[in-house]
Write a protein that holds these residues in place. Structure first.
Motif, PDB file in Angstrom:
ATOM      1  N   GLN A 268     -52.121 -63.124  74.036  1.00  0.00           N
ATOM      2  CA  GLN A 268     -52.053 -63.808  75.327  1.00  0.00           C
ATOM      3  C   GLN A 268     -50.675 -63.688  75.990  1.00  0.00           C
ATOM      4  OE1 GLN A 268     -54.913 -65.083  76.455  1.00  0.00           O
ATOM      5  NE2 GLN A 268     -55.811 -64.367  74.510  1.00  0.00           N
ATOM      6  N   ALA A 269     -49.783 -62.954  75.366  1.00  0.00           N
ATOM      7  CA  ALA A 269     -48.438 -62.838  75.928  1.00  0.00           C
ATOM      8  C   ALA A 269     -48.473 -62.105  77.264  1.00  0.00           C
ATOM      9  CB  ALA A 269     -47.537 -62.095  74.949  1.00  0.00           C
ATOM     10  N   PRO A 270     -47.640 -62.522  78.230  1.00  0.00           N
ATOM     11  CA  PRO A 270     -47.634 -61.856  79.543  1.00  0.00           C
ATOM     12  C   PRO A 270     -47.053 -60.439  79.447  1.00  0.00           C
ATOM     13  CG  PRO A 270     -45.834 -63.428  79.394  1.00  0.00           C
ATOM     14  CD  PRO A 270     -46.675 -63.639  78.172  1.00  0.00           C
ATOM     15  N   VAL A 271     -47.530 -59.559  80.321  1.00  0.00           N
ATOM     16  CA  VAL A 271     -47.021 -58.197  80.379  1.00  0.00           C
ATOM     17  C   VAL A 271     -45.654 -58.199  81.066  1.00  0.00           C
ATOM     18  CG1 VAL A 271     -47.397 -55.887  81.322  1.00  0.00           C
ATOM     19  CG2 VAL A 271     -49.339 -57.219  80.453  1.00  0.00           C
ATOM     20  N   LEU A 272     -44.667 -57.630  80.410  1.00  0.00           N
ATOM     21  CA  LEU A 272     -43.316 -57.573  80.972  1.00  0.00           C
ATOM     22  C   LEU A 272     -43.066 -56.288  81.743  1.00  0.00           C
ATOM     23  CD1 LEU A 272     -41.192 -58.983  77.998  1.00  0.00           C
ATOM     24  CD2 LEU A 272     -42.030 -60.188  80.020  1.00  0.00           C
ATOM     25  N   LEU A 273     -43.691 -55.192  81.314  1.00  0.00           N
ATOM     26  CA  LEU A 273     -43.481 -53.911  81.972  1.00  0.00           C
ATOM     27  C   LEU A 273     -44.771 -53.120  81.925  1.00  0.00           C
ATOM     28  CD1 LEU A 273     -41.444 -51.841  83.232  1.00  0.00           C
ATOM     29  CD2 LEU A 273     -41.097 -50.977  80.913  1.00  0.00           C
ATOM     30  N   HIS A 274     -45.159 -52.559  83.065  1.00  0.00           N
ATOM     31  CA  HIS A 274     -46.386 -51.765  83.133  1.00  0.00           C
ATOM     32  C   HIS A 274     -46.080 -50.465  83.868  1.00  0.00           C
ATOM     33  CE1 HIS A 274     -50.602 -50.684  83.518  1.00  0.00           C
ATOM     34  NE2 HIS A 274     -50.404 -50.480  84.809  1.00  0.00           N
ATOM     35  N   GLY A 275     -46.522 -49.347  83.309  1.00  0.00           N
ATOM     36  CA  GLY A 275     -46.337 -48.059  83.966  1.00  0.00           C
ATOM     37  C   GLY A 275     -47.653 -47.314  84.059  1.00  0.00           C
ATOM     38  N   ALA A 276     -47.846 -46.564  85.108  1.00  0.00           N
ATOM     39  CA  ALA A 276     -49.066 -45.772  85.275  1.00  0.00           C
ATOM     40  C   ALA A 276     -48.726 -44.517  86.076  1.00  0.00           C
ATOM     41  CB  ALA A 276     -50.142 -46.583  85.999  1.00  0.00           C
ATOM     42  N   GLY A 277     -49.208 -43.383  85.598  1.00  0.00           N
ATOM     43  CA  GLY A 277     -48.996 -42.125  86.312  1.00  0.00           C
ATOM     44  C   GLY A 277     -47.544 -41.710  86.423  1.00  0.00           C
ATOM     45  N   VAL A 278     -46.715 -42.109  85.470  1.00  0.00           N
ATOM     46  CA  VAL A 278     -45.283 -41.762  85.518  1.00  0.00           C
ATOM     47  C   VAL A 278     -45.105 -40.289  85.179  1.00  0.00           C
ATOM     48  CG1 VAL A 278     -43.004 -42.247  84.565  1.00  0.00           C
ATOM     49  CG2 VAL A 278     -44.666 -44.112  84.862  1.00  0.00           C
ATOM     50  N   ARG A 279     -44.312 -39.583  85.970  1.00  0.00           N
ATOM     51  CA  ARG A 279     -44.037 -38.174  85.720  1.00  0.00           C
ATOM     52  C   ARG A 279     -42.558 -37.903  85.910  1.00  0.00           C
ATOM     53  NH1 ARG A 279     -48.185 -34.407  88.944  1.00  0.00           N
ATOM     54  NH2 ARG A 279     -49.058 -33.606  87.017  1.00  0.00           N
ATOM     55  N   VAL A 280     -42.043 -37.009  85.106  1.00  0.00           N
ATOM     56  CA  VAL A 280     -40.654 -36.579  85.234  1.00  0.00           C
ATOM     57  C   VAL A 280     -40.645 -35.057  85.282  1.00  0.00           C
ATOM     58  CG1 VAL A 280     -38.348 -36.596  84.213  1.00  0.00           C
ATOM     59  CG2 VAL A 280     -39.837 -38.589  83.937  1.00  0.00           C
ATOM     60  N   HIS A 281     -39.964 -34.508  86.280  1.00  0.00           N
ATOM     61  CA  HIS A 281     -39.976 -33.056  86.448  1.00  0.00           C
ATOM     62  C   HIS A 281     -38.559 -32.573  86.717  1.00  0.00           C
ATOM     63  CE1 HIS A 281     -41.419 -29.105  87.350  1.00  0.00           C
ATOM     64  NE2 HIS A 281     -41.015 -29.126  88.602  1.00  0.00           N
ATOM     65  N   PHE A 282     -38.159 -31.517  86.006  1.00  0.00           N
ATOM     66  CA  PHE A 282     -36.849 -30.900  86.207  1.00  0.00           C
ATOM     67  C   PHE A 282     -37.036 -29.460  86.677  1.00  0.00           C
ATOM     68  CE2 PHE A 282     -36.228 -34.172  82.980  1.00  0.00           C
ATOM     69  CZ  PHE A 282     -35.087 -34.813  83.421  1.00  0.00           C
ATOM     70  N   PRO A 283     -37.053 -29.232  87.964  1.00  0.00           N
ATOM     71  CA  PRO A 283     -37.230 -27.855  88.449  1.00  0.00           C
ATOM     72  C   PRO A 283     -36.002 -26.994  88.158  1.00  0.00           C
ATOM     73  CG  PRO A 283     -36.785 -29.323  90.290  1.00  0.00           C
ATOM     74  CD  PRO A 283     -36.915 -30.206  89.071  1.00  0.00           C
ATOM     75  N   VAL A 284     -36.210 -25.872  87.470  1.00  0.00           N
ATOM     76  CA  VAL A 284     -35.105 -24.954  87.165  1.00  0.00           C
ATOM     77  C   VAL A 284     -35.249 -23.745  88.087  1.00  0.00           C
ATOM     78  CG1 VAL A 284     -34.016 -23.523  85.416  1.00  0.00           C
ATOM     79  CG2 VAL A 284     -35.005 -25.742  84.791  1.00  0.00           C
ATOM     80  N   ARG A 285     -34.264 -23.561  88.975  1.00  0.00           N
ATOM     81  CA  ARG A 285     -34.355 -22.478  89.963  1.00  0.00           C
ATOM     82  C   ARG A 285     -33.399 -21.347  89.659  1.00  0.00           C
ATOM     83  NH1 ARG A 285     -34.845 -27.305  92.970  1.00  0.00           N
ATOM     84  NH2 ARG A 285     -36.892 -27.508  93.961  1.00  0.00           N
ATOM     85  N   GLY A 286     -32.826 -21.352  88.458  1.00  0.00           N
ATOM     86  CA  GLY A 286     -31.929 -20.263  88.078  1.00  0.00           C
ATOM     87  C   GLY A 286     -30.479 -20.692  88.123  1.00  0.00           C
ATOM     88  N   GLY A 287     -29.660 -19.947  87.430  1.00  0.00           N
ATOM     89  CA  GLY A 287     -28.228 -20.275  87.392  1.00  0.00           C
ATOM     90  C   GLY A 287     -27.982 -21.538  86.600  1.00  0.00           C
ATOM     91  N   LEU A 288     -26.803 -22.120  86.770  1.00  0.00           N
ATOM     92  CA  LEU A 288     -26.451 -23.354  86.066  1.00  0.00           C
ATOM     93  C   LEU A 288     -27.099 -24.567  86.712  1.00  0.00           C
ATOM     94  CD1 LEU A 288     -22.665 -22.695  85.322  1.00  0.00           C
ATOM     95  CD2 LEU A 288     -24.589 -22.506  83.747  1.00  0.00           C
TER      96      LEU A 288
END
Length: 288
Positions: A268-288
């Motif tokens: 019965q504990a309350p929800v402290l944090l909820h996430g849905a559909g979280v995405r992380v993307h690191f586009p690498v376009r070349g070079g440093l």
């Protein structure tokens, strides 16, 4: 009895004018055997292991006494050509933190290829083929793409697998693994341990496994040496040592292992944090 693959006798290590950090260590490893070296931080485990290949900060580090023989050949104080022959050749080493051990400016291919060029004299085409095979051997995905990757583009587990590939490049007789899973989460840690066990069985190499984690040692080692304040205070077969420890320090280490069951959560504990559909993307376009 057959001569041990690695035989350490009366090893002492001191730094500067200080008292010895390693005091009279004796340690044998037979061909194909896994020996665990355990103890708390600062007990002298890594210093002992690094002494095998003379990887300490000399001349600040010194050896007042001792002998390290590999296949009957003395390594302590050996000339540099002899040590180069063994470093990454007959003896491979995996370090604790791959991000600080890998060169951030060199690709995965270049770092593994270097040891092949030094010890085997392969040309670049043959070396690239060997590097790709090693990446496949340590079960890295898409090895062709990883050839041109830099360490910062890999996860912690992937970097550790690259370190293992580098250590195995020349099919060593002995692999020294210095806390190889400490910086990894539990899931990746289990994968690395399984990988090392599989590679050891397939290649028939000996393994010196250094850790402070007794549960890890119980899974991988044939024999265990317990180290405290620069000395080995107890040694024995892994099952005997865990079931019938003799030295008070060994019993203290075993008693310090986490035990018990996790506390059940309140439904019965309350929800402290909820996430849905979280995405992380690191586009690498070349070079440093």
């Amino acid at each position: 009895m057959a001569e041990p693959l690695l035989s350490i006798r009366g090893l002492q290590v001191a730094f500067g004018d200080g008292a010895p950090a390693v005091r009279g260590v004796d340690l044998d490893i037979a061909a194909g055997e896994t020996v665990g070296l355990v103890g708390e931080s600062g007990s002298g485990k890594s210093v002992t292991a690094h002494s095998v290949l003379q990887l300490l900060p000399y001349p600040w580090a010194r050896h007042p006494a001792g002998s390290i023989r590999f296949r009957g050949r003395e390594l302590l104080g050996a000339p540099e050509p002899v040590l180069r022959e063994h470093r990454g050749g007959r003896i491979g080493m995996i370090f604790q933190e791959p991000m600080s051990s890998l060169n951030p400016l060199h690709t995965v291919e270049k770092q593994i290829r270097e040891t092949l060029l030094v010890h085997r004299g392969l040309d670049r085409v043959a070396a690239r083929r060997r590097v790709r095979g090693l990446l496949e051997q340590v079960q890295l995905p898409d090895p062709q793409r990883l050839l041109s990757a830099y360490p910062h583009q890999l996860s912690g587990g992937q970097r550790q697998r690259v370190m293992i590939a580098m250590a195995l490049a020349n099919e060593p007789d002995l692999l020294i693994a210095d806390e190889p899973t400490t910086a990894l989460d539990v899931t990746v840690q289990a994968q690395i341990l399984s990988l090392l066990a599989d590679l050891k069985a397939r290649l028939g190499m000996a393994l010196l496994f250094i850790t402070h984690d007794l549960d890890v040692i119980r899974l991988v080692a044939d024999r265990v040496c317990v180290m405290r304040q620069g000395e080995i205070v107890e040694r024995g077969e892994v099952q005997r040592l865990f079931s019938r420890p003799e030295h008070p320090y060994t019993r203290q280490l075993l008693a310090a292992r986490p035990a018990g069951e996790p506390v059940a959560t309140d439904a019965q504990a309350p929800v402290l944090l909820h996430g849905a559909g979280v995405r992380v993307h690191f586009p690498v376009r070349g070079g440093l």
